[in-house]
Scaffold this motif. Structure first.
Motif, mmCIF file in Angstrom:
data_model
loop_
_atom_site.group_PDB
_atom_site.id
_atom_site.type_symbol
_atom_site.label_atom_id
_atom_site.label_comp_id
_atom_site.label_asym_id
_atom_site.label_seq_id
_atom_site.Cartn_x
_atom_site.Cartn_y
_atom_site.Cartn_z
ATOM 1 N N UNK A 21 69.588 80.867 3.083
ATOM 2 C CA UNK A 21 68.327 81.528 3.390
ATOM 3 C C UNK A 21 67.304 81.247 2.297
ATOM 4 N N UNK A 22 66.068 81.004 2.729
ATOM 5 C CA UNK A 22 64.960 80.788 1.804
ATOM 6 C C UNK A 22 63.726 81.466 2.394
ATOM 7 N N UNK A 23 63.253 82.523 1.748
ATOM 8 C CA UNK A 23 62.144 83.311 2.289
ATOM 9 C C UNK A 23 60.888 82.478 2.460
ATOM 10 N N UNK A 24 60.559 81.644 1.485
ATOM 11 C CA UNK A 24 59.330 80.858 1.562
ATOM 12 C C UNK A 24 59.348 79.942 2.779
ATOM 13 N N UNK A 25 60.458 79.255 2.985
ATOM 14 C CA UNK A 25 60.579 78.385 4.160
ATOM 15 C C UNK A 25 60.511 79.203 5.446
ATOM 16 N N UNK A 26 61.180 80.353 5.452
ATOM 17 C CA UNK A 26 61.212 81.230 6.621
ATOM 18 C C UNK A 26 59.809 81.681 7.002
ATOM 19 N N UNK A 27 59.067 82.252 6.036
ATOM 20 C CA UNK A 27 57.793 82.871 6.362
ATOM 21 C C UNK A 27 56.712 81.846 6.691
ATOM 22 N N UNK A 28 56.737 80.701 6.014
ATOM 23 C CA UNK A 28 55.734 79.678 6.309
ATOM 24 C C UNK A 28 55.989 79.024 7.660
ATOM 25 N N UNK A 29 57.255 78.696 7.925
ATOM 26 C CA UNK A 29 57.588 78.081 9.208
ATOM 27 C C UNK A 29 57.295 79.028 10.362
ATOM 28 N N UNK A 30 57.558 80.315 10.145
ATOM 29 C CA UNK A 30 57.321 81.311 11.192
ATOM 30 C C UNK A 30 55.848 81.321 11.620
ATOM 31 N N UNK A 31 54.956 81.243 10.658
ATOM 32 C CA UNK A 31 53.528 81.263 10.975
ATOM 33 C C UNK A 31 53.053 79.959 11.609
ATOM 34 N N UNK A 32 53.578 78.843 11.146
ATOM 35 C CA UNK A 32 53.166 77.560 11.725
ATOM 36 C C UNK A 32 53.673 77.421 13.154
ATOM 37 N N UNK A 33 54.900 77.823 13.400
ATOM 38 C CA UNK A 33 55.457 77.759 14.753
ATOM 39 C C UNK A 33 54.682 78.676 15.695
ATOM 40 N N UNK A 87 52.075 90.960 4.453
ATOM 41 C CA UNK A 87 51.071 90.305 5.297
ATOM 42 C C UNK A 87 51.493 88.923 5.779
ATOM 43 N N UNK A 88 52.161 88.133 4.922
ATOM 44 C CA UNK A 88 52.601 86.807 5.357
ATOM 45 C C UNK A 88 53.674 86.905 6.438
ATOM 46 N N UNK A 89 54.469 87.963 6.396
ATOM 47 C CA UNK A 89 55.556 88.094 7.376
ATOM 48 C C UNK A 89 55.046 88.306 8.792
ATOM 49 N N UNK A 90 53.802 88.767 8.937
ATOM 50 C CA UNK A 90 53.259 89.017 10.285
ATOM 51 C C UNK A 90 52.039 88.168 10.591
#
Length: 540
Positions: A25-37, A247-250
């Motif tokens: 798990x990597x939070x930075x990859x998770x949260x950035x990819x989530x927003x781009x997708x 904020x980045x998570x949503x």
């Protein structure tokens, strides 16, 4: 009877959040990819003094920073130190290091050269990234730090060092995410020092995702339409959550300001950017109300949150009357990252820190470690999925704070019959007067209800016989006059609200109180003055 354990649904939130995070798990990859997708590549993630930055631009900067670290030879699990004001460079460095598997150590921008020397030696950081206005405090330390190999300066004046933006733009945009494990070390945060010497709380990768899943999703409930501003800066645990994790998570937009917040500057910022969710500490809410810099109709606020220190009842009520919305007060810590006690919309009770956040358990214990009954004061302990694993290089304090699954908060609380927790003070701040515990926060609360009092702090103080009594240190509003008549009026004011043994025997007027950068009153410094007085009396 309430046994200080949240209901099954709340516990399931934590269990489900933990189960949802995979081993890799990597939070930075998770949260950035989530927003781009989700198609937010063009949506504004941050606004700072240089302009607006989209989620796509943030992802590119994070990728460049990861490659910059590799270009400098910084390897996984090695430390980098960032001492940055709140601009786009701060989330760039934090997320970029996390994505690369490098341990990032954000530090307070208000420390002294001596404190920075200690932190550089303690962390053994190989890279320092520092804002240009803060560089002079590091200038004499860099060559003397044996582990420090690289320095980048954020801004336009590099003092002969490489500018951060130049180095970033020279790095490739190639995507790379280190195969980090959820339980490996991710970042450190040094405590604010409200009770003494700062120490580094060591956190793992899963902490960031769990904070977002428990507190963020179930209490804050931000949306991608929100515009967020936090008066508390990114290097604090509170600010890190407010301005990055949640904020980045949503997919929300966050406003950053590099300067020190004042009521006027914050009011202007909220008007200009249409801020909908505001985070601050009680001290700032107090100053904002006193300055009265903006009309209610000029703001688009829908939520106001407070943490850092317990919110006085009169401040919460005054804010509600002035702006037509409550301040939702809560409790968190550097060791837990997340707020774990909180008032909720529609269920607020001023004078309390609310109830446990879903996914967190709390209990109150006596000096022998036994759980106390509701209505009795005890030390607050928390079972938190986001708890740090230790203090760096401090085994003794780690063993006394991290008690298996439970963490000692150091705070004294009382739970009422409805399950709300009321703050009584820090464990070390409590005083025994005539054999009975007195909470400095209770006495301070009584003082703050006087119309001429702006701020107050109460500490243990020896009388002429060496017995401990409460002493108050007071900052008056312009309407008040610091004289003996005012001191007598304040003592009488407290006598009407408090038991006879609780009212302050002495009132000392001051123009400022010792505080941490988060706004917490450092009562231990006031207590130390009392201890010095006792020592002097003993030698006379």
């Amino acid at each position: 009877m309430n046994t200080q354990i949240p209901d099954t649904l709340d516990l399931d939130v934590g269990r489900n959040a933990i189960a949802a995070i995979p081993r890799l798990y990597n939070f930075a990859d998770d949260v950035l990819a989530r927003n781009l997708v989700a198609g937010r590549g063009g949506k504004t993630a941050y606004i700072d003094q240089r302009g607006a930055w989209s989620y796509g631009q943030l992802a590119e900067r994070v990728a460049r920073f990861g490659n910059l670290l590799r270009n400098l030879g910084i390897q996984r699990e090695q430390r980098i130190l960032i001492c940055l004001t709140d601009t786009i460079d701060s989330p760039t460095c934090f997320l970029g290091a996390v994505k690369a598997g490098v341990v990032v150590v954000p530090v307070n921008t208000l420390l002294s050269e001596v404190e920075y020397r200690v932190i550089l030696e303690d962390s053994r950081a190989r890279l320092l990234i520092v804002s240009e206005e803060l560089y002079p405090r590091f200038a004499n330390l860099i060559d003397a730090s044996p582990d420090l190999e690289h320095v980048l300066v954020s801004g336009t004046h590099g003092f002969g060092r490489t500018l951060f933006e130049d180095a970033l733009q020279a790095a490739a945009t190639t995507e790379h995410t280190a195969p980090t494990v959820k339980d490996e070390i991710c970042f450190w945060l040094y405590t604010s020092g409200s009770t003494g010497t700062p120490k580094a709380a060591v956190h793992v990768h899963a902490t960031l995702g769990l904070t977002a899943s428990c507190y963020g999703a179930h209490v804050l409930c931000l949306t991608e339409e929100d515009v967020v501003y936090s008066a508390s800066k990114l290097f604090f645990a509170y600010g890190l959550g407010n301005s990055m994790i949640h904020p980045l998570s949503v997919g929300a937009t966050t406003v950053l300001a590099s300067e020190r917040p004042t009521p006027n500057s914050v009011a202007e910022l909220m008007r200009r950017h249409g801020v909908t969710v505001f985070f601050a500490v009680p001290t700032f809410y107090t100053a904002f109300l006193a300055a009265d810099p903006v009309q209610r109709e000029a703001l688009k606020l829908r939520r106001c949150w407070s943490a850092g220190e317990a919110l006085p009842v009169n401040i919460g009520r005054s804010w509600s009357e002035r702006f037509g919305m409550d301040i939702l007060d809560g409790l968190g810590s550097t060791e837990v990252i997340s707020t774990f006690l909180c008032n909720r919309p529609g269920a607020i009770r001023y004078g309390t820190s609310g109830k446990p956040v879903p996914g967190f358990e709390v209990r109150l214990v006596d000096e022998a470690g036994a759980v106390v009954a509701p209505g009795e004061m005890g030390e607050l302990q928390v079972r938190a999925p986001t708890a740090a694993i230790m203090y760096w290089n401090d085994r003794e304090r780690s063993r006394s704070t991290f008690l298996g699954e439970w963490l000692r908060s150091g705070d004294k609380y009382i739970e009422d019959k409805d399950g709300y927790y009321s703050y009584c003070g820090r464990r070390d701040d409590m005083m025994k007067v005539g054999g009975i515990y007195v909470s400095p926060f209770e006495v301070e609360g009584a003082l703050l209800t006087h119309p001429d009092v702006l701020e107050a702090a109460v500490a243990a103080w020896p009388d002429e016989d060496g017995l401990i009594r409460p002493k108050a240190f007071v900052i008056l509003k312009p309407s008040g006059k610091p004289n003996e008549a005012m001191a007598l009026a304040l003592r009488d004011h407290c006598r009407k609200q408090l038991a006879a043994f609780k009212y302050p025997r002495w009132i000392e007027f001051r123009t400022e109180l010792p505080k941490t950068a988060t706004g917490k009153i450092q009562r231990f410094k006031l207590r130390a003055e009392g201890a010095d007085r006792a020592d002097e009396a003993a030698t006379e």
